[in-house]
Design a protein around this motif. Structure first.
Motif, PDB file in Angstrom:
ATOM      1  N   THR A 112       1.113  -1.311  -0.557  1.00 40.85           N
ATOM      2  CA  THR A 112       0.122  -0.164  -0.066  1.00 40.85           C
ATOM      3  C   THR A 112       0.574   1.419   0.270  1.00 40.85           C
ATOM      4  O   THR A 112       2.047   1.184   0.779  1.00 40.85           O
ATOM      5  CB  THR A 112      -0.800   0.208   1.190  1.00 40.85           C
ATOM      6  OG1 THR A 112      -1.973  -0.848   1.604  1.00 40.85           O
ATOM      7  CG2 THR A 112      -2.065   0.889   1.451  1.00 40.85           C
ATOM      8  N   PRO A 113       0.673   2.234  -0.821  1.00 33.90           N
ATOM      9  CA  PRO A 113       1.664   2.650  -1.125  1.00 33.90           C
ATOM     10  C   PRO A 113       1.522   4.454   0.221  1.00 33.90           C
ATOM     11  O   PRO A 113      -0.022   4.239   0.681  1.00 33.90           O
ATOM     12  CB  PRO A 113       0.985   4.116  -2.538  1.00 33.90           C
ATOM     13  CG  PRO A 113      -0.585   3.454  -2.445  1.00 33.90           C
ATOM     14  CD  PRO A 113      -0.752   2.297  -2.225  1.00 33.90           C
ATOM     15  N   ALA A 114       2.403   4.745   0.764  1.00 36.92           N
ATOM     16  CA  ALA A 114       2.412   6.026   2.393  1.00 36.92           C
ATOM     17  C   ALA A 114       2.247   7.164   1.019  1.00 36.92           C
ATOM     18  O   ALA A 114       3.195   7.513   0.775  1.00 36.92           O
ATOM     19  CB  ALA A 114       2.871   5.894   2.967  1.00 36.92           C
ATOM     20  N   SER A 115       0.623   7.751   1.866  1.00 35.69           N
ATOM     21  CA  SER A 115       1.429   9.626   1.548  1.00 35.69           C
ATOM     22  C   SER A 115       3.158  10.154   1.942  1.00 35.69           C
ATOM     23  O   SER A 115       3.260   9.738   2.778  1.00 35.69           O
ATOM     24  CB  SER A 115       0.144   9.871   1.666  1.00 35.69           C
ATOM     25  OG  SER A 115       0.183  10.432   3.630  1.00 35.69           O
ATOM     26  N   GLY A 116       3.703  11.149   1.932  1.00 32.44           N
ATOM     27  CA  GLY A 116       4.384  11.747   1.591  1.00 32.44           C
ATOM     28  C   GLY A 116       4.960  11.421   0.758  1.00 32.44           C
ATOM     29  O   GLY A 116       5.715  10.652   0.075  1.00 32.44           O
ATOM     30  N   LYS A 117       6.586  11.487   1.373  1.00 33.17           N
ATOM     31  CA  LYS A 117       8.038  12.150   0.901  1.00 33.17           C
ATOM     32  C   LYS A 117       9.034  10.838   1.081  1.00 33.17           C
ATOM     33  O   LYS A 117       8.992  10.555   2.806  1.00 33.17           O
ATOM     34  CB  LYS A 117       8.309  12.852   0.244  1.00 33.17           C
ATOM     35  CG  LYS A 117      10.194  12.960  -0.115  1.00 33.17           C
ATOM     36  CD  LYS A 117      10.965  14.249  -0.329  1.00 33.17           C
ATOM     37  CE  LYS A 117      12.719  13.940  -0.544  1.00 33.17           C
ATOM     38  NZ  LYS A 117      12.727  14.970  -0.839  1.00 33.17           N
ATOM     39  N   GLU A 118       9.418   9.953   0.158  1.00 33.07           N
ATOM     40  CA  GLU A 118      10.439   8.481   1.213  1.00 33.07           C
ATOM     41  C   GLU A 118      11.438   9.297   1.236  1.00 33.07           C
ATOM     42  O   GLU A 118      12.559   9.721  -0.177  1.00 33.07           O
ATOM     43  CB  GLU A 118      10.096   8.057  -0.189  1.00 33.07           C
ATOM     44  CG  GLU A 118       9.188   6.815  -0.214  1.00 33.07           C
ATOM     45  CD  GLU A 118       9.604   6.035   0.978  1.00 33.07           C
ATOM     46  OE1 GLU A 118      10.629   5.215   1.716  1.00 33.07           O
ATOM     47  OE2 GLU A 118       8.320   5.188   1.301  1.00 33.07           O
TER      48      GLU A 118
END
Length: 143
Positions: A112-118
């Motif tokens: 599941t993609p997470a919001s924000g910057k990696e």
């Protein structure tokens, strides 16, 4: 000697493991759709093994039987699932029994993609500079 031989062979049979909640068949027969309530189902069958995540009116009673040899993984020999669905008033709407449902559920490997910057490791380390102060700095500034 002849009487001891069957006992010795029975001692060598692999143990049967029962996991989950397998209600008594007499209690199962007393669950009547349209008549039995949640309280009565709990009294007859006990606590459910699982309650549906998205519909709390669906209860599952799951029992699995397996045999384990000395050094091998357990082998599933049988599975019984009772699915009890309740209506809005808490009365049994439907009651189903599923035997030996050995359907293998395939897991989906995606994430599941997470919001924000990696942030990279370097960005994480450099981003922490200046965020922490020593106890001497707190004494000087009154903090």
């Amino acid at each position: 000697m002849a009487a001891a031989a069957p006992l010795a062979l029975a001692a060598c049979s692999p143990p049967v493991e029962l996991r989950g909640n397998l209600p008594d068949p007499e209690a199962v027969a007393q669950v009547v759709p349209g008549k039995t309530t949640k309280v009565e189902v709990t009294h007859l069958l006990g606590s459910p093994s699982n309650i549906s995540t998205f519909d709390t009116g669906t209860w599952y009673y799951i029992a699995r039987r397996s045999v384990r040899d000395a050094l091998s993984e357990p082998q599933l020999t049988g599975q019984t699932i009772y699915v009890v669905q309740f209506d809005d008033t808490g009365v049994v709407k439907s009651f189903q029994q599923q035997d030996n449902n050995d359907t293998d559920v395939a897991m989906i490997p995606r994430t599941t993609p997470a919001s924000g910057k990696e942030l990279s490791l370097i960005e994480q380390l450099l981003g922490n500079f200046g965020k922490f102060s020593s106890s001497d700095d707190k004494k000087k500034t009154g903090g």
